[in-house]
Design an enzyme around this catalytic site. Sequence first.
Site, PDB file in Angstrom:
ATOM      1  N   GLY A 145       0.841  -1.187   0.000  1.00  0.00           N
ATOM      2  CA  GLY A 145       0.000   0.000   0.000  1.00  0.00           C
ATOM      3  C   GLY A 145       0.882   1.245   0.000  1.00  0.00           C
ATOM      4  N   CYS A 146       0.327   2.356  -0.462  1.00  0.00           N
ATOM      5  CA  CYS A 146       1.150   3.568  -0.596  1.00  0.00           C
ATOM      6  C   CYS A 146       1.564   4.125   0.765  1.00  0.00           C
ATOM      7  CB  CYS A 146       0.425   4.614  -1.440  1.00  0.00           C
ATOM      8  SG  CYS A 146      -1.314   4.844  -1.030  1.00  0.00           S
ATOM      9  N   TYR A 147       0.633   4.167   1.719  1.00  0.00           N
ATOM     10  CA  TYR A 147       1.008   4.639   3.064  1.00  0.00           C
ATOM     11  C   TYR A 147       2.017   3.679   3.710  1.00  0.00           C
ATOM     12  CZ  TYR A 147      -2.743   8.220   3.584  1.00  0.00           C
ATOM     13  OH  TYR A 147      -3.556   9.319   3.488  1.00  0.00           O
TER      14      TYR A 147
END
Length: 352
Positions: A145-147
């Site tokens: 995921g990006c976070y």
Amino acid sequence: MAIKVGIINVTGYAGAELARILWGHPEVEVVSVTGRSEAGKKLVEVFPHLACYDMTVEPELGPSVDFAFSALPHAASAEACAPLVRAGVPVVDISADFRLRDAAEYSEWYGGEHPAPDLLEAAVYGLPELYREGIKATKLVANPGCYPESALLALAPAVEAGIIAPEIIIDSKSGVSGAGRGLKLNLHLGEAGESVSAYGLEGHRHLPEIVQELAAMWPPIEAPGPSKPKVTFTPHLIPMTRGILSTCYAALVAGHVPAGGAAKPAVREIYEQFYKDEPFVRVVEAPPSTKQTRGNNMCLVYPTVDVRTERLVVVSVLDNLVKGAAGQAVQNMNLMMGFPETMALDTPAVYP
Ligand SMILES: NC(=O)c1ccc[n+]([C@@H]2O[C@H](COP(=O)([O-])OP(=O)(O)OC[C@H]3O[C@@H](n4cnc5c(N)ncnc54)[C@H](OP(=O)(O)O)[C@@H]3O)[C@@H](O)[C@H]2O)c1
């Protein structure tokens, strides 16, 4: 000869970004792109910036792909990936479906049964800075995921060196493309423009992924309190299109780095050593801004120490659609297929 690549769900932001990056890949020919509501249209009709492709969006992936990316939402993605993986086609899944190793935890956070729990064991978490050899050896990569990508790259050197206590705070800010291309009221210019808001305070879906990966690298440290990380993660929506900035905080463990002013260079040395051979992570001299990674595959990391509180503070920035999604996916494909890891990704950021 170039490999034949398919993109499942080219019509979302992550899928379109994949097509943009893969256009410049000398070992890849994109032969099939899919989309649900836009099926039957020329790709250029949906995305004028992808006029370089003379392709039609198809409802299903064509039969003869050597490699596939899925940029579908979770659940739909595992359903699309599973038959390909079972047929021996290497896949990078950009969705969350194969990131959590425990199917029960997946159900808890994403709802419903996991569509392909039998494949979870074969999936490798697609963060090359931690799992490069595993990525090279697998047919199924779960793109981070990006976070989590921004938080894990900010924290990994400190965790592996055993210098921080388990209570960690991750404060993250994301541009609106992180929420995808679908219409949502809170993403309208009139709602999101000139405004900043926190969300997911009671538990964002990326939290178990962050905890899973921090726990996997957590060394036995002689610190009071829990021996596994306890993470508070607060994401914020900010009025820009691309980019994530994460600021991570954790207390330094007494005796593991020098006290006072010597702490900062000692921490910096740990980070520089950890990332010295990484093509896409750079330890920078000053707090970075998201614009420094806009459109490229870099993550910039700035570690420092608040000597007044003896706390590690690390800032990281990346482009959520590139190092946080499509660029990371191409880096993973390069590793899986034996191409140079930086192929098609070694570009400067777009500025200003
Ligand atoms: N955006 C990011 O920064 C980012 C970063 C990392 C990972 N990801 C992941 O990448 C995936 C795609 O994200 P995105 O941001 O690109 O999303 P997006 O721009 O919102 O695109 C998703 C599109 O998927 C289509 N869709 C929805 N449900 C579907 C289904 N059941 N079957 C087929 N198509 C369906 C919809 O298009 P139609 O309704 O027109 O068919 C929707 O517009 C997600 O799993 C996301 O978690 C995104």
